[in-house]
Design a protein around this motif. Sequence first.
Motif, PDB file in Angstrom:
ATOM      1  N   VAL A  68     -14.253  -9.054   2.298  1.00  0.00           N
ATOM      2  CA  VAL A  68     -13.099  -7.517   3.145  1.00  0.00           C
ATOM      3  C   VAL A  68     -12.788  -6.997   2.126  1.00  0.00           C
ATOM      4  O   VAL A  68     -11.506  -7.541   1.147  1.00  0.00           O
ATOM      5  CB  VAL A  68     -12.402  -9.201   4.405  1.00  0.00           C
ATOM      6  N   THR A  69     -12.369  -6.114   2.160  1.00  0.00           N
ATOM      7  CA  THR A  69     -11.894  -5.023   1.198  1.00  0.00           C
ATOM      8  C   THR A  69     -11.177  -3.305   1.688  1.00  0.00           C
ATOM      9  O   THR A  69     -11.692  -3.362   2.863  1.00  0.00           O
ATOM     10  CB  THR A  69     -13.295  -4.670  -0.511  1.00  0.00           C
ATOM     11  N   LEU A  70     -10.626  -3.443   0.819  1.00  0.00           N
ATOM     12  CA  LEU A  70     -10.565  -2.190   2.094  1.00  0.00           C
ATOM     13  C   LEU A  70     -11.415  -1.023   1.185  1.00  0.00           C
ATOM     14  O   LEU A  70     -12.034  -0.515   0.026  1.00  0.00           O
ATOM     15  CB  LEU A  70      -9.065  -1.275   0.918  1.00  0.00           C
ATOM     16  N   LEU A  71     -11.115   0.271   2.378  1.00  0.00           N
ATOM     17  CA  LEU A  71     -11.958   1.739   1.376  1.00  0.00           C
ATOM     18  C   LEU A  71     -11.097   3.296   1.507  1.00  0.00           C
ATOM     19  O   LEU A  71     -10.395   2.333   2.075  1.00  0.00           O
ATOM     20  CB  LEU A  71     -12.669   2.140   2.784  1.00  0.00           C
ATOM     21  N   ASN A  78      -8.767 -14.313  20.763  1.00  0.00           N
ATOM     22  CA  ASN A  78      -6.979 -13.573  21.258  1.00  0.00           C
ATOM     23  C   ASN A  78      -6.055 -13.549  19.912  1.00  0.00           C
ATOM     24  O   ASN A  78      -5.412 -13.665  20.113  1.00  0.00           O
ATOM     25  CB  ASN A  78      -7.206 -14.429  22.301  1.00  0.00           C
ATOM     26  N   GLU A  79      -6.188 -13.552  18.825  1.00  0.00           N
ATOM     27  CA  GLU A  79      -5.883 -13.804  17.687  1.00  0.00           C
ATOM     28  C   GLU A  79      -5.579 -12.634  16.660  1.00  0.00           C
ATOM     29  O   GLU A  79      -6.754 -11.376  17.395  1.00  0.00           O
ATOM     30  CB  GLU A  79      -5.900 -14.396  16.414  1.00  0.00           C
ATOM     31  N   ARG A  80      -4.066 -12.029  17.083  1.00  0.00           N
ATOM     32  CA  ARG A  80      -3.575 -10.975  15.903  1.00  0.00           C
ATOM     33  C   ARG A  80      -2.835 -11.480  14.627  1.00  0.00           C
ATOM     34  O   ARG A  80      -1.695 -11.966  14.769  1.00  0.00           O
ATOM     35  CB  ARG A  80      -3.052 -10.452  16.548  1.00  0.00           C
ATOM     36  N   LEU A  81      -3.742 -11.567  13.271  1.00  0.00           N
ATOM     37  CA  LEU A  81      -3.678 -11.202  12.013  1.00  0.00           C
ATOM     38  C   LEU A  81      -3.454 -10.504  10.890  1.00  0.00           C
ATOM     39  O   LEU A  81      -4.148  -9.791  10.181  1.00  0.00           O
ATOM     40  CB  LEU A  81      -4.712 -12.550  11.506  1.00  0.00           C
ATOM     41  N   PRO A  82      -2.151 -10.861  10.196  1.00  0.00           N
ATOM     42  CA  PRO A  82      -2.374  -9.827   8.932  1.00  0.00           C
ATOM     43  C   PRO A  82      -2.599 -10.164   8.423  1.00  0.00           C
ATOM     44  O   PRO A  82      -2.828 -11.795   7.955  1.00  0.00           O
ATOM     45  CB  PRO A  82      -0.336  -9.598   9.277  1.00  0.00           C
ATOM     46  N   ILE A  83      -3.234  -9.405   7.434  1.00  0.00           N
ATOM     47  CA  ILE A  83      -3.544  -9.641   6.036  1.00  0.00           C
ATOM     48  C   ILE A  83      -3.333  -8.445   4.715  1.00  0.00           C
ATOM     49  O   ILE A  83      -2.779  -7.830   5.096  1.00  0.00           O
ATOM     50  CB  ILE A  83      -5.355  -9.783   6.098  1.00  0.00           C
ATOM     51  N   GLN A  84      -3.103  -9.068   3.551  1.00  0.00           N
ATOM     52  CA  GLN A  84      -3.062  -8.169   2.679  1.00  0.00           C
ATOM     53  C   GLN A  84      -3.486  -7.711   1.827  1.00  0.00           C
ATOM     54  O   GLN A  84      -4.623  -8.526   1.379  1.00  0.00           O
ATOM     55  CB  GLN A  84      -1.091  -8.649   2.005  1.00  0.00           C
ATOM     56  N   LEU A  85      -3.825  -6.977   1.115  1.00  0.00           N
ATOM     57  CA  LEU A  85      -5.433  -6.129   0.525  1.00  0.00           C
ATOM     58  C   LEU A  85      -4.230  -5.322  -0.976  1.00  0.00           C
ATOM     59  O   LEU A  85      -3.466  -5.058  -0.546  1.00  0.00           O
ATOM     60  CB  LEU A  85      -6.341  -5.906   0.891  1.00  0.00           C
ATOM     61  N   THR A  86      -4.779  -5.138  -1.895  1.00  0.00           N
ATOM     62  CA  THR A  86      -4.049  -5.251  -3.336  1.00  0.00           C
ATOM     63  C   THR A  86      -4.658  -4.067  -3.478  1.00  0.00           C
ATOM     64  O   THR A  86      -6.157  -4.458  -3.804  1.00  0.00           O
ATOM     65  CB  THR A  86      -3.677  -5.734  -3.746  1.00  0.00           C
ATOM     66  N   LEU A  87      -4.461  -2.786  -4.869  1.00  0.00           N
ATOM     67  CA  LEU A  87      -5.497  -1.644  -4.435  1.00  0.00           C
ATOM     68  C   LEU A  87      -4.499  -1.876  -5.822  1.00  0.00           C
ATOM     69  O   LEU A  87      -3.270  -1.554  -6.262  1.00  0.00           O
ATOM     70  CB  LEU A  87      -5.159  -0.163  -4.155  1.00  0.00           C
ATOM     71  N   VAL A  88      -5.069  -1.551  -7.411  1.00  0.00           N
ATOM     72  CA  VAL A  88      -4.203  -1.439  -8.158  1.00  0.00           C
ATOM     73  C   VAL A  88      -5.207   0.324  -9.127  1.00  0.00           C
ATOM     74  O   VAL A  88      -6.012  -0.002 -10.136  1.00  0.00           O
ATOM     75  CB  VAL A  88      -4.033  -2.778 -10.004  1.00  0.00           C
TER      76      VAL A  88
END
Length: 842
Positions: A315-318, A364-374
Amino acid sequence: MACAAIFMLGNLSQRQYPHHYMESAITTYTQSCRNWQYATRASLISTEALKNRGMYTEAAMQFIKMMSEESDLQSALFLEQAAHCFINMKAPMVRKYAFHMILAGHRFSKAGQRKHALRTYSQAMQVYKGKNWSLAEDHINFTLGRQSHSLKQLENATAAFKHLLTENSKQTASQQNAFLREYLFVYRQLLQQEAGEMGVLTGALPELPLPTLDSNATRVLMGSRPQPPQGDRIPATGVWFDQADVNNSKWHKLEELLVASANGGTLPLIFKPSLQCYSSKTENRFNPVGFVREPIIVEIYLVNLLKVPLALANVTLLWTFLPTVSGHDKPQLITNEHASTVKNLLADEIIHSQVIEEIILQGNERLPIQLTLVPQQMGDLRIVGLAYNLGSSTPGFSMTSQGGLMGNGGVGGSGPKASYVSTVYVRGKQKLEVQGPRLNNKKEEMVNKMYGPDRRLDLVIQQEMPLLQVSFSNFPKSLLCGEVHPIVVYFTNSGSSPLHRLKVACSNPKFFTLSSHGESPKFAGVYHTDNITDGINRTHFTTTLNCKDAGNVNRVVDISIPNGILQPKSTISIPAWIRGDDIGGIHEVDFLFYYEPVQKMSKIRHRLLRHTTIVNTIESLSVRAVAYRASKYDSFACDGKVGACFLSCEMENLSQVQIQKKHVKQIQIVQISCASPHWVLKGVSTSQDSHDVTIGSREILQLCLRGEKQSNLTESVHLKGNTLLFTDIVLSSQISSSKSPCVDFYYRSQTCFKPLEEETVQKSSSNFDVSVKSIEADLSHLNCAIELGMTLIILWQAHIVDERGQDSVSLGQHHVTIDKLDTIFTSYPFVSFTKAFKFEGL
């Protein structure tokens, strides 16, 4: 033949069309003759005649009667014709049409006519779509997907299976899991087909239906993750998502005080509060500003609409990035969206993107995730979505955790790992599209439901900046009320450019004081002490202190840096002291550190660092004091002011001995000091027993002291304006009451701070204040006979026994300000109505 003849006569016939003749003939063909071919021929002729006469109901019934289990193809054709009869009535029967089309599609499928089956199901879907008949829609979509896949129409099959994975699905968990696996299997074949011989997709990533993203709940944090304690050093808490939207007003007020202090007491006209975390609750009209080589953390909420767990991998940010180029060269838009690999090497040199290896998202879960960009370059950065591999759980996979994620810097996740060896997965994306606040200022905005801009995902990356890191050494979790504890504060510039003008503002200035007399950071003690060597003859000390500058206490404190500049990768340490609050309980204190880059920038003029500490204070000592006028035989001044007085000081140990728990064994009074511009303090008793004053648990000690006016001092002491006289009565060891930290906490105890919400940058006096001052001025000559203006500083040490039975010693101080005669004053922070207007002066 009779029926056909009458039908062919048309309007010339006087008789009604006898359709019952045809029904009798068809019944004879089927039951007596057993000749289905003639019966079929008769039915076709009869239904055409009935449709010509507008008798669609009778025609449909004849088509339905001709169904049989022997011929699936004939039954499918007759069911389809019956469905068309229902839809062509004067009052069309739409649901019967759709139902019989589905029956026809089923018989077409049994007859091997997949194209006709796909066609009839597609026509029925036009009726059931959007009617909230979820189970019927699921059946139709599943059949459409199967038939399209059999006909190698992978795109249509994928679209059909995609509709099965919705929030309104009422299927069981096992059925949803089957739908998900069918979708992944077909979609993977579609992607492989589009890749062709090269085996690589060169276009954009496909959009996946699961999991969905709660885009408007996305938050962007400009800064790094809070660091854990390292040894005895506790780093500053900074800003994190759980506290980003809590009490923002107090942080903005502290920032206003800091900026005003840096600008000569006034705020700039273009000042706006700094934001470190952008969410749907913040003002997002302006683009967030990031800096090269500083992390940007994005929190995204994943929502699983199904009852079955989902396995996400890589999983990564676009993002898209438009670099800043010099000259007239046109910059080229760069993106990290690539379908074949997780990380694009060229894009990784521009933006370092964090990749979470695996996420288990429960049903049925709502999960927060944190992704970092440098970011590694200057430019415009836009976060456009999330890329990931979507898979289903393997058979026999035990999902016992409540969701989690693992990988490079992922949070949570104590559950089992999903295996991608025996499961089918596809790589795709989800778009991030945030919506701004609703506009209701104009009629056009209210009618057309217009929304304002929200630029929290459109960032501007600027050049490298200094980055301050603050840590605290020897910081306690609990304190006694009034306990003074030494700590060391470390300031590190981890950025690549120097900083200066370092300041700190505190929500409770009475809580701490920094070293201001050049003490060494290695100074391990609490107070500056000198051992008594001359017995009782050295129990009384008198010193003077110019309090013009020292008494100016406010929320903002300037931090001294050697040479005025903190270079990159440099660290300085400053000793400090903290004092437990006079009220027991849990106390939260906020610190806001302010600093500026040496190299001026257009958009960012200063930077901030937050720190919140929670300290539990335990009740220790309570002091009550009252002053009485001396006897009539003592001398008094001619103006009626008091010349001498006696002080009755009552001290109570509020702590209680607790078995197998940490408790205060006893409190020893080390020294009693007096701070006043006019008074000196002397002891009444001259016995040596007064040098060992201890108070046990729940015991009360009463001391009697004598106060004298400064005119009774020796002529060597010359007092001027803004000068304080410190008198020390030493009972154990001498403490320099006129030096830090004793004098600092004394000044803070005498300063009345407004609530942080009421602090203003430019102070102004109201008419009410003026009237109060005028009243006090008129009554000042009446109050001078009973006013004293002295403060007792009780310095003590507490002997503490911990759970393991080991002894330790804590030092502290209490303050009792005695303003009038014959009035009881306490160390507990209580303000009476008569003192409510006495905020000025010491």
